[in-house]
Write a protein that holds these residues in place. Structure first.
Motif, PDB file in Angstrom:
ATOM      1  N   UNK A  45      31.132  15.871 -34.105  1.00  0.00           N
ATOM      2  CA  UNK A  45      30.066  16.573 -34.713  1.00  0.00           C
ATOM      3  C   UNK A  45      29.497  17.609 -34.060  1.00  0.00           C
ATOM      4  N   UNK A  46      29.717  17.689 -32.422  1.00  0.00           N
ATOM      5  CA  UNK A  46      29.360  19.258 -31.440  1.00  0.00           C
ATOM      6  C   UNK A  46      30.517  19.994 -31.825  1.00  0.00           C
ATOM      7  N   UNK A  47      31.809  19.726 -31.990  1.00  0.00           N
ATOM      8  CA  UNK A  47      32.741  20.809 -32.655  1.00  0.00           C
ATOM      9  C   UNK A  47      32.406  21.565 -33.822  1.00  0.00           C
ATOM     10  N   UNK A  89      27.978   8.986 -39.947  1.00  0.00           N
ATOM     11  CA  UNK A  89      27.699   8.768 -38.287  1.00  0.00           C
ATOM     12  C   UNK A  89      27.202   7.033 -38.556  1.00  0.00           C
ATOM     13  N   UNK A  90      27.840   5.633 -37.465  1.00  0.00           N
ATOM     14  CA  UNK A  90      26.896   4.040 -38.097  1.00  0.00           C
ATOM     15  C   UNK A  90      25.553   4.921 -38.089  1.00  0.00           C
ATOM     16  N   UNK A  91      24.442   3.907 -39.058  1.00  0.00           N
ATOM     17  CA  UNK A  91      22.910   3.839 -38.039  1.00  0.00           C
ATOM     18  C   UNK A  91      22.602   3.574 -37.155  1.00  0.00           C
ATOM     19  N   UNK A  92      21.849   4.331 -36.371  1.00  0.00           N
ATOM     20  CA  UNK A  92      21.271   4.241 -35.210  1.00  0.00           C
ATOM     21  C   UNK A  92      19.943   4.578 -34.995  1.00  0.00           C
ATOM     22  N   UNK A  93      19.003   4.138 -34.388  1.00  0.00           N
ATOM     23  CA  UNK A  93      17.828   4.300 -34.050  1.00  0.00           C
ATOM     24  C   UNK A  93      17.670   5.614 -34.119  1.00  0.00           C
ATOM     25  N   UNK A  94      17.885   6.561 -33.619  1.00  0.00           N
ATOM     26  CA  UNK A  94      18.225   7.930 -34.001  1.00  0.00           C
ATOM     27  C   UNK A  94      19.027   8.804 -33.801  1.00  0.00           C
ATOM     28  N   UNK A  95      18.993   9.731 -34.261  1.00  0.00           N
ATOM     29  CA  UNK A  95      19.895  10.625 -34.722  1.00  0.00           C
ATOM     30  C   UNK A  95      20.221  11.708 -33.978  1.00  0.00           C
ATOM     31  N   UNK A  96      21.057  11.301 -34.203  1.00  0.00           N
ATOM     32  CA  UNK A  96      22.452  12.491 -33.547  1.00  0.00           C
ATOM     33  C   UNK A  96      21.984  13.870 -33.301  1.00  0.00           C
ATOM     34  N   UNK A  97      21.827  14.383 -32.419  1.00  0.00           N
ATOM     35  CA  UNK A  97      21.643  15.811 -31.918  1.00  0.00           C
ATOM     36  C   UNK A  97      22.787  16.642 -31.734  1.00  0.00           C
ATOM     37  N   UNK A  98      23.577  17.259 -32.177  1.00  0.00           N
ATOM     38  CA  UNK A  98      24.865  17.547 -31.867  1.00  0.00           C
ATOM     39  C   UNK A  98      25.260  18.429 -30.689  1.00  0.00           C
ATOM     40  N   UNK A  99      25.783  18.508 -29.621  1.00  0.00           N
ATOM     41  CA  UNK A  99      25.412  18.931 -28.597  1.00  0.00           C
ATOM     42  C   UNK A  99      26.255  20.903 -28.855  1.00  0.00           C
TER      43      UNK A  99
END
Length: 213
Positions: A45-47, A89-99
């Motif tokens: 996702x970062x890429x 992405x697997x479920x998580x408490x917070x959404x991932x913010x790409x770098x």
């Protein structure tokens, strides 16, 4: 020269670097030694996010209309790729913010001119990303994650189509051998930067990049 010959020459010149980028330790370097499914997807996702930013900037300030259209199309594709990877992405408490950022995109964003941008961003980076996708596919094959395997196979095919479009664009932009030589230099250096970043990542894990591929 034509696009096919250009690709062949770049690939041959950077054969060792591309082979090592297409080897198993790549994911160790990209995930800082923690190649879990989540970390692999986050790195992907970062890429995609960084690529979207790079090509969006180029589409905004490129003078050549042919290149502008091509860069805008890549920016749209990379944005879509980012969203598809984030959705996997697997479920998580917070959404991932790409770098954003990285050495590769720092270099790309410093390129000026349609020829150099197409050669570096669409072809050089395309060759690197092809190897990355190959390793991500292998990782998820081993994980037995069929949906993620299919996702990255699709992303790989779409990225390859973009590389081919970059080669076609160079055929229209390069007017002489000096143009082709300039394009080749930046495409090869793009691969070199990606390799150097990978090698530094392995050295940070106390691994020798020359002995693990």
């Amino acid at each position: 020269m034509d696009g096919a010959a250009f690709r062949e020459r770049v690939t041959e010149a950077k054969r060792t670097e591309l082979a090592r980028l297409g080897s198993g330790p790549l994911l160790l370097a990209l995930t800082h030694g923690e190649p879990t499914a989540r970390r692999v997807l986050e790195a992907a996702a970062d890429s995609e996010h960084a690529a979207h930013t790079t090509f969006s900037r180029w589409a905004d300030d490129e003078d050549d209309q042919r290149a502008r259209r091509a860069f805008a199309a890549v920016a749209d594709r990379e944005r879509e790729h980012r969203e598809r990877v984030l959705a996997a992405l697997p479920a998580a408490d917070e959404a991932y913010e790409p770098n954003d950022g990285g050495l590769l995109h720092e270099y790309l964003r410093g390129r000026v001119g349609a020829i150099r941008r197409a050669a570096a961003g669409m072809v050089g980076r395309g060759l690197v990303v092809d190897r990355t996708h190959s390793q991500v596919i292998s990782f998820f094959v081993d994980e037995g994650a069929a949906a993620r395997v299919e996702l990255f196979r699709d992303l790989r095919e779409e990225t390859e189509a973009g590389t081919e479009r970059g080669l076609d664009l160079l055929e229209t932009l390069c007017a002489n051998e000096d143009d082709w030589a300039d394009a080749r230099a930046v495409a090869e250096y793009t691969v070199q930067i990606a390799y150097d970043d990978y090698a530094d990542g392995l050295r940070g894990l106390e691994m020798d990049p020359a002995s693990v591929c």
